[in-house]
Every structure is written in C-alpha cells, then in structure tokens.
Write an enzyme that holds these catalytic residues in place. Structure first.
Site, PDB file in Angstrom:
ATOM      1  CE1 TYR A  19      -3.513   2.698   0.678  1.00  0.00           C
ATOM      2  CE2 TYR A  19      -2.187   3.289   2.571  1.00  0.00           C
ATOM      3  CZ  TYR A  19      -3.214   3.568   1.699  1.00  0.00           C
ATOM      4  OH  TYR A  19      -3.937   4.719   1.849  1.00  0.00           O
ATOM      5  CD  GLU A  41      -7.627   6.688   5.339  1.00  0.00           C
ATOM      6  OE1 GLU A  41      -7.617   6.588   6.586  1.00  0.00           O
ATOM      7  OE2 GLU A  41      -6.644   6.408   4.639  1.00  0.00           O
ATOM      8  CD1 TRP A  49      -3.238   1.358   6.137  1.00  0.00           C
ATOM      9  CD2 TRP A  49      -5.340   2.095   6.346  1.00  0.00           C
ATOM     10  NE1 TRP A  49      -3.735   1.611   4.876  1.00  0.00           N
ATOM     11  CE2 TRP A  49      -5.026   2.058   4.970  1.00  0.00           C
ATOM     12  CE3 TRP A  49      -6.618   2.512   6.717  1.00  0.00           C
ATOM     13  CZ2 TRP A  49      -5.916   2.428   3.978  1.00  0.00           C
ATOM     14  CZ3 TRP A  49      -7.510   2.884   5.716  1.00  0.00           C
ATOM     15  CH2 TRP A  49      -7.161   2.823   4.366  1.00  0.00           C
TER      16      TRP A  49
END
Length: 190
Positions: A19, A41, A49
């Site tokens: 990522y 998000e 995350w």
C-alpha cells in the site's frame, strides 16, 4: 543488496508495504478511487489500518466495488446483509454513514462536476509536500484537515473528523508525508 528505505509505519507487513509503495501519497484524481479511499478511511476509525487493508477485498465485494451510485441507493435490507457479513466492518453506524456519505459525495459531484475538483481545490490543485525527518513528526491533523472536515460535515458526511480527513489527504496525495529518506518521497529517486 539494495536496502529500500520506507516510512517506518510501512514495515509491519506485506499489505502495508505494498500500500505504501504503490498508493499512499500518490496524487489521485479519479472519483471512484477517491470515494473508495474516503470510505476506507471512515471505516478505519477506531481500528488499525492493517485491519482495513486485510478486509479491503471483502469490503470491495460487499460494497459493490465501492460504486457510489449503488451504495447511495442501499436499503435497510442491504444494511442488514452487511451487518451479517463477517468479511466487513460490522458497525451499523459506519454502514449507515457509508450510505449517507455516498449520497453526499454525489451531491458534491453534481455541484462541482467531480469530487476531485472539490477536494483538490482545497490545495489549489497541487499536493502539499512536507519534509518530515521521522514519522513521529507527522501530525495527525492540521488546520486544513479541520477545514475540510468541517466542510464535509456541513454537507452531510459522517465519520470524517479531522484526523480521518488528514489520513485521507495523505492516502490520496493531497499531502505528501513520506519522510525525507523514504524512497517514495516526491523528488527522491532510487
């Protein structure tokens, strides 16, 4: 052997590394990708995350490829299906916020021509490039994320406080917060 220097947070696992190396901080102007990032998000609030990245594919499938038009039309029956899907974040308020956010996203598209034009206007259509020495120096929010969060909330968006908005800004490249010795930082070449 060449050692690639990355932002410290991206060294925990392969998903975070990929990522970081391929998406985080790269300017993105595509409404579909911006919508997906915004939803991911908002789903991340209170979670790591890494959890979101692990569930990303199942979230994509469950949320119809993050198709803003489809999500904006979700019914209570669809909310119940999502609440029973172990592959997603089963948080009723976040699911309902995703639907509401899709509707608000479409309103911005109608007003500005694209969500991209709206969101990039906050930075005069060019990324803010910071020069942080360490990841600990990177703020979790800024005056600009406060401003964007406030504007999004006034337009009906939910689960998009200033910290979440700043994370979104980083993810889609509105701000480049790669630390100065990271190979992905703007202007750095291997």
């Amino acid at each position: 052997m060449v050692i690639i220097k990355r932002c410290e947070w991206a060294n925990s696992n392969d998903l975070e590394e990929q990522y970081h190396d391929n998406e985080w901080g790269t300017p993105n102007y595509d409404d579909a990708t911006l919508f997906e990032s915004l939803i991911l998000e908002s789903m991340q609030a209170g979670l790591s995350w890494s959890t979101i990245l692990k569930k990303r594919d199942t979230l994509r499938k469950a949320y119809d490829g993050f198709d803003v038009d489809k999500i904006s039309q979700y019914t209570t029956a669809k909310v119940e299906l999502l609440m029973n899907d172990e592959g997603v974040i089963r948080h009723r308020l976040k699911i309902q916020a995703t639907i509401s956010n899709a509707q608000s996203f479409k309103l911005i598209q109608n007003e500005y021509g694209s969500f991209s034009d709206y969101i990039w206007s906050f930075v005069d259509f060019k990324p803010i490039i910071n020069s942080w020495e360490t990841i600990k120096s990177v703020p979790s929010s800024t005056e600009l994320s406060d401003k964007i969060s406030k504007d999004l909330k006034s337009r009906g968006f939910k689960f998009l406080g200033t910290t979440t908005v700043y994370a979104f800004m980083q993810s889609v490249g509105l701000v480049d917060d790669h630390v100065v010795d990271c190979f992905r930082r703007t202007g750095i070449t291997n």
